[in-house]
Design an enzyme around this catalytic site. Structure first.
Site, short mmCIF file in Angstrom:
data_model
loop_
_atom_site.label_atom_id
_atom_site.label_comp_id
_atom_site.label_asym_id
_atom_site.label_seq_id
_atom_site.Cartn_x
_atom_site.Cartn_y
_atom_site.Cartn_z
N ASP A 31 54.80 -21.19 -53.09
CA ASP A 31 55.13 -20.06 -52.20
C ASP A 31 56.60 -19.68 -52.38
OD1 ASP A 31 53.67 -18.93 -49.34
OD2 ASP A 31 55.82 -18.58 -49.62
N ILE A 32 56.86 -18.40 -52.40
CA ILE A 32 58.22 -17.90 -52.63
C ILE A 32 59.14 -18.16 -51.42
CG2 ILE A 32 57.96 -15.52 -51.73
CD1 ILE A 32 59.24 -14.58 -54.39
N ASN A 86 45.42 -17.78 -43.05
CA ASN A 86 45.58 -16.81 -41.97
C ASN A 86 44.65 -15.63 -42.22
OD1 ASN A 86 47.74 -18.34 -40.83
ND2 ASN A 86 49.13 -17.49 -42.34
N GLY A 92 48.79 -13.77 -38.66
CA GLY A 92 49.93 -13.88 -39.57
C GLY A 92 49.63 -13.61 -41.03
N GLN A 93 48.46 -13.02 -41.32
CA GLN A 93 48.16 -12.71 -42.73
C GLN A 93 49.01 -11.53 -43.19
OE1 GLN A 93 44.06 -11.65 -43.67
NE2 GLN A 93 44.41 -11.93 -45.87
N SER A 94 49.80 -11.74 -44.25
CA SER A 94 50.64 -10.66 -44.77
C SER A 94 50.18 -10.17 -46.14
CB SER A 94 52.10 -11.11 -44.84
OG SER A 94 52.25 -12.21 -45.71
N HIS A 99 43.88 -16.62 -49.70
CA HIS A 99 44.75 -17.69 -50.17
C HIS A 99 44.76 -18.82 -49.16
CE1 HIS A 99 47.19 -14.74 -47.96
NE2 HIS A 99 47.96 -15.74 -47.57
N HIS A 101 47.14 -21.85 -47.96
CA HIS A 101 48.46 -22.49 -47.99
C HIS A 101 48.24 -24.00 -47.99
CE1 HIS A 101 50.84 -18.92 -46.45
NE2 HIS A 101 49.66 -18.59 -45.97
P1 AMP Z 1 50.18 -14.98 -45.44
O1 AMP Z 1 51.37 -14.45 -44.69
O2 AMP Z 1 49.40 -16.05 -44.73
O3 AMP Z 1 49.29 -13.83 -45.90
O4 AMP Z 1 50.73 -15.69 -46.73
C1 AMP Z 1 51.29 -14.98 -47.79
C2 AMP Z 1 52.29 -15.88 -48.44
O5 AMP Z 1 52.62 -15.33 -49.71
C3 AMP Z 1 53.60 -16.03 -47.68
O6 AMP Z 1 53.80 -17.41 -47.35
C4 AMP Z 1 54.65 -15.52 -48.66
O7 AMP Z 1 55.85 -16.24 -48.61
C5 AMP Z 1 53.95 -15.67 -49.98
N1 AMP Z 1 54.40 -14.79 -51.04
C6 AMP Z 1 54.66 -13.45 -50.95
N2 AMP Z 1 55.03 -12.97 -52.15
C7 AMP Z 1 55.01 -14.01 -53.02
C8 AMP Z 1 55.30 -14.16 -54.41
N3 AMP Z 1 55.70 -13.13 -55.18
N4 AMP Z 1 55.19 -15.40 -54.96
C9 AMP Z 1 54.82 -16.45 -54.20
N5 AMP Z 1 54.51 -16.37 -52.89
C10 AMP Z 1 54.61 -15.18 -52.30
#
Ligand code: AMP
Length: 113
Positions: A31-32, A86, A92-94, A99, A101
């Site tokens: 994760d970034i 999420n 909290g899904q962004s 995916h 975690h």
């Molecule tokens: P969520 O918020 O549960 O949908 O998780 C999305 C995750 O993707 C978050 O923890 C972000 O930090 C991660 N993320 C977003 N962009 C990247 C990226 N380019 N490389 C790795 N992780 C990322």
């Protein structure tokens, strides 16, 4: 592959990631913005929007994702870890691509926030 999907682009190698494991069906990468000393994501290469979009037609890959989670955690020497997905904005899904975690390396609280 879905247009404008970040994780589809990562799965296709169009956007770089810090990969831990890859095969024809899935990818595991760090994760970034890590929320624990170890924080990686496991995604299917095929686009599935979230757990809520899993059905009889696409669920086969989900067992594979969990095999990869277990094998990757073992490879990294993790003895205790948390797996989270999420679903939806309030949870909290962004990124709207399935995916899981995997978080490890610190004490975890329950219930999660
Ligand atoms: P969520 O918020 O549960 O949908 O998780 C999305 C995750 O993707 C978050 O923890 C972000 O930090 C991660 N993320 C977003 N962009 C990247 C990226 N380019 N490389 C790795 N992780 C990322």
């Amino acid at each position: 592959m879905k247009n404008d999907c970040l994780f589809c682009a990562i799965a296709a190698g169009e956007i770089p990631s810090n990969k831990i494991y890859e095969d024809d069906q899935c990818l595991a990468f760090y994760d970034i913005a890590p929320q624990a000393p170890v924080h990686f994501l496991v995604i299917p290469k095929a686009h599935i929007a979230s757990v809520a979009a899993i059905d009889g037609g696409n669920s086969g890959v989900v067992s594979h994702l969990f095999e990869v989670i277990a094998a990757t955690a073992k490879k990294l020497g993790l003895e205790s870890y948390r797996v989270v997905s999420n679903i939806g904005e309030q949870a909290g899904q962004s990124v709207l691509h399935l995916h899981f975690h995997v978080l490890s390396g610190r004490d975890m609280t329950w219930p999660p926030g």
